[in-house]
Every structure is written in structure tokens, then in C-alpha cells.
Write an enzyme that holds these catalytic residues in place. Sequence first.
Site, PDB file in Angstrom:
ATOM      1  N   LYS A   1     -43.448  31.847  46.050  1.00 50.28           N
ATOM      2  CA  LYS A   1     -42.668  30.651  45.716  1.00 50.28           C
ATOM      3  C   LYS A   1     -43.135  29.536  46.642  1.00 50.28           C
ATOM      4  CE  LYS A   1     -38.051  28.670  45.420  1.00 50.28           C
ATOM      5  NZ  LYS A   1     -36.600  28.843  45.478  1.00 50.28           N
TER       6      LYS A   1
ATOM      7  N   ASP B   1     -27.117  35.698  43.780  1.00 49.19           N
ATOM      8  CA  ASP B   1     -28.142  34.788  44.277  1.00 49.19           C
ATOM      9  C   ASP B   1     -29.217  35.727  44.818  1.00 49.19           C
ATOM     10  OD1 ASP B   1     -29.639  33.185  46.205  1.00 49.19           O
ATOM     11  OD2 ASP B   1     -28.122  31.664  45.800  1.00 49.19           O
ATOM     12  N   SER B   2     -30.455  35.511  44.435  1.00 47.37           N
ATOM     13  CA  SER B   2     -31.467  36.522  44.789  1.00 47.37           C
ATOM     14  C   SER B   2     -31.721  36.599  46.293  1.00 47.37           C
ATOM     15  CB  SER B   2     -32.768  36.292  44.031  1.00 47.37           C
ATOM     16  OG  SER B   2     -33.482  35.210  44.568  1.00 47.37           O
TER      17      SER B   2
ATOM     18  N   THR C   1     -35.142  32.562  41.981  1.00 45.99           N
ATOM     19  CA  THR C   1     -36.518  32.270  42.391  1.00 45.99           C
ATOM     20  C   THR C   1     -36.800  32.654  43.849  1.00 45.99           C
ATOM     21  OG1 THR C   1     -35.893  30.011  42.974  1.00 45.99           O
ATOM     22  CG2 THR C   1     -36.786  30.368  40.763  1.00 45.99           C
ATOM     23  N   ASP C   2     -35.761  32.664  44.685  1.00 49.23           N
ATOM     24  CA  ASP C   2     -36.019  32.821  46.124  1.00 49.23           C
ATOM     25  C   ASP C   2     -36.750  34.114  46.479  1.00 49.23           C
ATOM     26  OD1 ASP C   2     -34.921  30.386  46.643  1.00 49.23           O
ATOM     27  OD2 ASP C   2     -32.978  31.146  47.292  1.00 49.23           O
TER      28      ASP C   2
ATOM     29  N   TYR D   1     -63.447  38.662  63.937  1.00 48.10           N
ATOM     30  CA  TYR D   1     -63.449  38.164  65.320  1.00 48.10           C
ATOM     31  C   TYR D   1     -63.110  39.309  66.268  1.00 48.10           C
ATOM     32  CZ  TYR D   1     -63.507  33.474  63.378  1.00 48.10           C
ATOM     33  OH  TYR D   1     -63.864  32.346  62.706  1.00 48.10           O
TER      34      TYR D   1
ATOM     35  N   THR E   1     -30.342  31.053  39.855  1.00 49.08           N
ATOM     36  CA  THR E   1     -29.945  29.726  39.354  1.00 49.08           C
ATOM     37  C   THR E   1     -29.900  29.685  37.838  1.00 49.08           C
ATOM     38  OG1 THR E   1     -30.904  28.651  41.274  1.00 49.08           O
ATOM     39  CG2 THR E   1     -30.636  27.275  39.346  1.00 49.08           C
TER      40      THR E   1
END
Length: 332
Positions: A158, A55-56, A87-88, A278, A13
Site C-alpha cells: 500500500k 478495520d483491517s 486497504t491497510d 558488501y 472502508t
Amino acid sequence: MKKKICLIYCGGTIGMVRKSDGLLAPADDAAQLISLAPGIEKLAEFDFKFVADIDSTNMHPGIWKTLAQTIRENYDNCDGFVIAHGTDTMAYTASALSFALRNLNKPVIITGAQKSIFDIASDAPNNLINAAKVALLDVPEVCVVFGSKILRGNRTQKISEKKLNAFWSPVVLPLGCVALEPEIVVDRVWRWRSKELEFKPDFDREVVFYQLFPGLDGKYIEAAIDRGCKGVILNAYGAGNVPNGEASLLPVIKKAVEHNVPVIVSTQCVEGSTRMIYEVGHCALAAGAIPAFDMTSEAAATKLMWILAQTNDLACIKEMMRTNLCGEITTM
Ligand code: ASP
């Protein structure tokens, strides 16, 4: 003499423009970034390198390799590195580069923006300028600088697709914050024993990642093993809990191990660690699963891909996964 920063452009972006259909898409002239962050040129001399304009969402290990190579090629003639990135998948790239470039003696700072640098009230100029400032400090690791946070790259996730503080580091404290100026908490910075850059930029894509949910059928995981996948990550519950009842995943873990395929157990709890305390976790461990402890899922996935590019020896993979290589694990 002015210090030199290598500014590597990778898309996102930060450098996108709104096209006629209203959608955001990569701009044509990424080199404009520097001129759109007023005053940045006063900080250092910038050497602009174009790696990708994506676009990542379209990030892949081939671009991680090119990023790592670009850093290595410019390592001796630059004081620090800034990567402009979407950012993705920024947390994945930050994790991947932290493994690919160990023993760093200069900062590699990844940043991006929630609003394009071409928009009004964009966060891009501030993020870029702050990233450049941190790239001139003594922070020899891969970091994400975004909004008011300075974070260890392989601990980031993110968490917001709209807030200016889009990233957090759920388990470890930030390395610092951006106040009037970036401030680093010196004790939190990773220090290497050797300063000889270790360059291992390859990643193996033959990995699958399953988020557990009640009812997940092991036959789909088995199918991946039958088709030749080399590593499995089970993002399990709580402290590393994996079903051992009616929808047991233990047979599939055993089958994977028999085929020399590592099964890593990470946790869906962002503040958790796969301590396997557990019975349900312990059974998975006994079947041959390898705990990811408190690694983020981004770090666990990229680390496994990175290790598999180096070895297929199960004992070796286990040892490397369990070792804190560059600050990606805190509690075991
Ligand atoms: N889809 C964009 C990307 O990751 C989002 C952003 O950059 O903020 O490239």
C-alpha cells in the site's frame, strides 16, 4: 449457465459508514455490497460469505485461517473468489493467502476501496466489479485488484492512503491493468505444476520485525530472543547491509542462530534485493542470517510466520525462505 463467484466479506472502508461522531466504522449490513455495485449481478451468480467486519488494522492470522478455510470449503462449487478487505493490511493478507493456498486453479482476488460504498464518488463499485471480472478469468493466483491495477498479491504494497491507485508492485510488473475492461498479460500469470490445492492455513505469531536505523540497540532484539520469539526479521539497508561496527548486530544474529531462531534480512529499498555484496551484508550472512532477496517486507514477514507454523528446523526454514514458492521472489 452463469458462473459463480464467492464474495467473502472481511470489512474495511469499502463497507464502512460514517457514525455520528464523524468517524468511519464497520457498517451493520455488509451483504448490501452487491446491491450497491450496480450491474455486478449480470456478471455472475454471487454467493456471499461473511468472515469479519473489521478495520483491517485489526487483522490477525486467525482471520487469515478463516479466509483460507472459507475458500477451501467453497472451492469446488465456485469459479472464483473475491475478498472485500480493508486497504491497510491488504498486502499482508494477500501475501499470507498466497502461501496458505498454493496450487490454486482459480482466482482469489482481493479488493477494497478508499471511499466507502455508501459515499458519493466511491471507488468501491468499480473496484468490486473489476475484481469480479478478474475472478472470472484464467488467473490462478492471489491478486490485488485496485484502481487501474491488477497485481500479484504477494508483491503488493500500500503506497497511498488517499489515491485511487493505492497499491503498487515495486519489483515485478503488474499482471495487467483495468482499461475499459480488465486486461491480463498472460505471460506474467503464475502457472502451477500441480493443480491439487495445497492447503496450509496456519501462521506462527512468535515473530518480531525490526526496521534498522542508525543506533538500533541489539539488546532489544536479544530480549525478544530471551522471551522465546521464534523468528526475527531485520529490515536492513540497501543490498542487505547490517551494522558490524560500533552498534554491531552480529552478536545478536549469532545468539539467535545458537538458539535455533532464524534471522531474516530484508531490505528497506522497495526496489532492492538482499544480495549481500558488501562486507557489512556478507558478515551478517556469515553469522547465519538468511536473505529475503527482493521479497516485500509484507511477504517476508508472512512467509516466515507461515514456515514457522510448519517447522522449527533451521536448515529447512532457510531452504524454504530462499525458495520462490509462489512468485514472491524474483532476483536472488
Ligand atoms: N483502515 C481501513 C482498513 O484497512 C482503511 C481502508 O480500508 O482503506 O480497514
